[in-house]
Design a protein around this motif. Structure first.
Motif, PDB file in Angstrom:
ATOM      1  N   ILE A   1     -77.952  11.822  20.069  1.00  0.00           N
ATOM      2  CA  ILE A   1     -79.290  12.218  19.215  1.00  0.00           C
ATOM      3  C   ILE A   1     -80.424  11.050  19.884  1.00  0.00           C
ATOM      4  CG2 ILE A   1     -80.192  11.949  17.130  1.00  0.00           C
ATOM      5  CD1 ILE A   1     -77.192  13.049  15.800  1.00  0.00           C
TER       6      ILE A   1
ATOM      7  N   CYS B   1     -77.144  16.675   6.210  1.00  0.00           N
ATOM      8  CA  CYS B   1     -78.231  17.652   7.226  1.00  0.00           C
ATOM      9  C   CYS B   1     -77.299  19.227   7.110  1.00  0.00           C
ATOM     10  CB  CYS B   1     -78.530  17.638   8.535  1.00  0.00           C
ATOM     11  SG  CYS B   1     -78.805  18.402   9.506  1.00  0.00           S
TER      12      CYS B   1
ATOM     13  N   CYS C   1     -77.473  12.705   9.409  1.00  0.00           N
ATOM     14  CA  CYS C   1     -76.355  13.763  10.293  1.00  0.00           C
ATOM     15  C   CYS C   1     -75.938  14.234   8.352  1.00  0.00           C
ATOM     16  CB  CYS C   1     -76.146  13.474  11.183  1.00  0.00           C
ATOM     17  SG  CYS C   1     -77.190  12.925  12.564  1.00  0.00           S
TER      18      CYS C   1
ATOM     19  N   CYS D   1     -75.112  21.511  15.707  1.00  0.00           N
ATOM     20  CA  CYS D   1     -76.556  20.431  15.793  1.00  0.00           C
ATOM     21  C   CYS D   1     -75.338  20.087  17.261  1.00  0.00           C
ATOM     22  CB  CYS D   1     -76.632  19.252  15.257  1.00  0.00           C
ATOM     23  SG  CYS D   1     -77.738  18.232  16.226  1.00  0.00           S
TER      24      CYS D   1
ATOM     25  N   GLN E   1     -75.642  20.113  10.680  1.00  0.00           N
ATOM     26  CA  GLN E   1     -75.531  19.984  11.895  1.00  0.00           C
ATOM     27  C   GLN E   1     -73.996  20.395  12.794  1.00  0.00           C
ATOM     28  OE1 GLN E   1     -72.103  17.244   9.173  1.00  0.00           O
ATOM     29  NE2 GLN E   1     -73.580  17.215   6.848  1.00  0.00           N
TER      30      GLN E   1
ATOM     31  N   ARG F   1     -83.005  18.255  19.039  1.00  0.00           N
ATOM     32  CA  ARG F   1     -81.267  17.992  19.171  1.00  0.00           C
ATOM     33  C   ARG F   1     -80.514  18.904  18.878  1.00  0.00           C
ATOM     34  NH1 ARG F   1     -83.191  13.480  14.844  1.00  0.00           N
ATOM     35  NH2 ARG F   1     -84.026  11.624  16.728  1.00  0.00           N
TER      36      ARG F   1
ATOM     37  N   CYS G   1     -84.045  14.551   9.384  1.00  0.00           N
ATOM     38  CA  CYS G   1     -83.713  15.077  10.855  1.00  0.00           C
ATOM     39  C   CYS G   1     -85.109  13.634  11.680  1.00  0.00           C
ATOM     40  CB  CYS G   1     -83.798  16.110  11.555  1.00  0.00           C
ATOM     41  SG  CYS G   1     -83.337  15.865  14.142  1.00  0.00           S
TER      42      CYS G   1
HETATM   43  S1  SF4 Z   1     -77.248  17.083  12.466  1.00  0.00           S
HETATM   44 FE1  SF4 Z   1     -78.260  17.042  14.412  1.00  0.00          FE
HETATM   45  S2  SF4 Z   1     -80.386  18.130  13.161  1.00  0.00           S
HETATM   46 FE2  SF4 Z   1     -79.305  17.280  11.588  1.00  0.00          FE
HETATM   47  S3  SF4 Z   1     -80.222  15.461  11.318  1.00  0.00           S
HETATM   48 FE3  SF4 Z   1     -78.432  14.991  12.842  1.00  0.00          FE
HETATM   49  S4  SF4 Z   1     -79.564  15.197  14.442  1.00  0.00           S
HETATM   50 FE4  SF4 Z   1     -81.235  15.983  13.167  1.00  0.00          FE
END
Ligand code: SF4
Length: 321
Positions: A178, A164, A161, A170, A167, A109, A154
């Motif tokens: 995604i 995260c 997200c 990403c 982010q 991802r 994730c």
């Molecule tokens: S931002 Fe990217 S790495 Fe983070 S949870 Fe979302 S999809 Fe996963």
């Protein structure tokens, strides 16, 4: 212990395991029955057997010193790339990445990878990216953080997200793809396998024959001799001279191992003499036999398939006696 098993099931088992077998020497020298009892409920007993074999190798060949690097850990039975990388990075601070399904998802991802990341070449791509990302000073913390991020933030569906920490970096989030990262694992077709399980039984001593399987998808497992249906008439003929009684258990067993869907019936041969002298090699039969008392045999069986066969045998005798 936590491979294929939930942590809630593992934690109490782990505590008891460590209490009873606190050192590598204790594990290497423990009775098979103790190990089986400590592992009961966790399934996949082959892992326990490998663990003990690994401990024996460390005690006997390395004088109880643990390996110190990823490459050395790989030589320990039951220790594959994932386990070796986890130990080497967390315990020895070696810069080597742990790759599990969660990490594959996070990396694919982050980089918006649309290729098949589950194949060997796909794994190499993930590995190459992780080699750039992993820091030299705290590789163990990095590995644990990546696995935890994949497990809790994730997630496969509904990733969190907004929480995260990655982010900003990403690409799947930026490109709104995604759901496509990583692409689904290609489904492997099932192969149906018809086998007969052979219960060679000395009724007078209540012992049954077990074999170590050395080929095929059940390689390195211990259990009842299994024969392809096509070989069954020849095996029955060979046994007829030795067996007082030969009959089939009424119920079928079925079991799935990876993509093999196995089913069949168990053939019981009540022997009054040893079966070891028969020309089994000509019948492509695994050798030699290990004769084990039925009261302790469950501790020796290394697959759920063998446990199912033994259960059918027990049920038959409980209801028929
Ligand atoms: S931002 Fe990217 S790495 Fe983070 S949870 Fe979302 S999809 Fe996963």
């Amino acid at each position: 212990m936590s491979q294929q098993t939930t942590l809630s099931a593992v934690v109490p088992k782990f505590a008891e395991f460590i209490r009873q077998l606190p050192t590598v020497y204790d594990l290497a020298t423990c009775e098979e029955e103790t190990l089986h009892q400590l592992w009961s409920g966790l399934g996949y007993y082959a892992r326990a057997r490998n663990l003990k074999q690994g401990a024996q190798l460390i005690v006997e060949q390395l004088h109880s010193y643990f390996p110190q690097s990823y490459q050395e850990w790989l030589k320990i039975p039951g220790c594959g790339p994932y386990t070796a990388a986890a130990i080497a990075s967390i315990c020895h601070n070696e810069k080597v990445a742990c790759i599990d399904g969660n990490v594959v998802r996070v990396v694919s991802r982050l980089l918006a990878l649309s290729q098949d990341v589950w194949s060997q070449s796909g794994r190499s791509v993930i590995q190459a990216h992780l080699a750039h990302m992993i820091p030299g000073d705290r590789p163990g913390d990095f590995n644990q953080a990546m696995m935890e991020l994949g497990a809790t933030v994730c997630r496969k569906t509904k990733p969190l997200c907004t929480l995260c920490p990655l982010q900003q970096h990403c690409q799947a989030l930026a490109r709104n793809c995604i759901a496509e990262c990583p692409p689904k694992k290609p489904r492997r077709d099932f192969v149906d396998v018809e086998l007969a399980a052979l219960l060679l039984w000395h009724k007078s001593t209540d012992t049954l024959a077990l074999v170590e399987r050395e080929v095929g998808f059940l390689c390195k497992t211990i259990g009842f001799p299994l024969i392809p249906e096509i070989d069954r008439p020849a095996v029955e003929k060979a046994l007829s001279s030795l067996s007082k009684l030969q009959f089939e258990l009424p119920n079928k067993f079925s079991h799935t191992i990876t993509h093999h869907r196995i089913s069949g019936k168990a053939l019981v041969a009540n022997l009054d003499v040893t079966a070891d002298s028969l020309p089994w090699q000509e019948l492509s039969f695994p050798q030699p036999f290990h004769w084990v008392k039925s009261s302790v045999i469950a501790a020796k069986l290394s697959t759920a398939l063998d446990n199912k066969v033994f259960k059918l045998f027990q049920e038959y005798y409980i209801t028929s006696e």
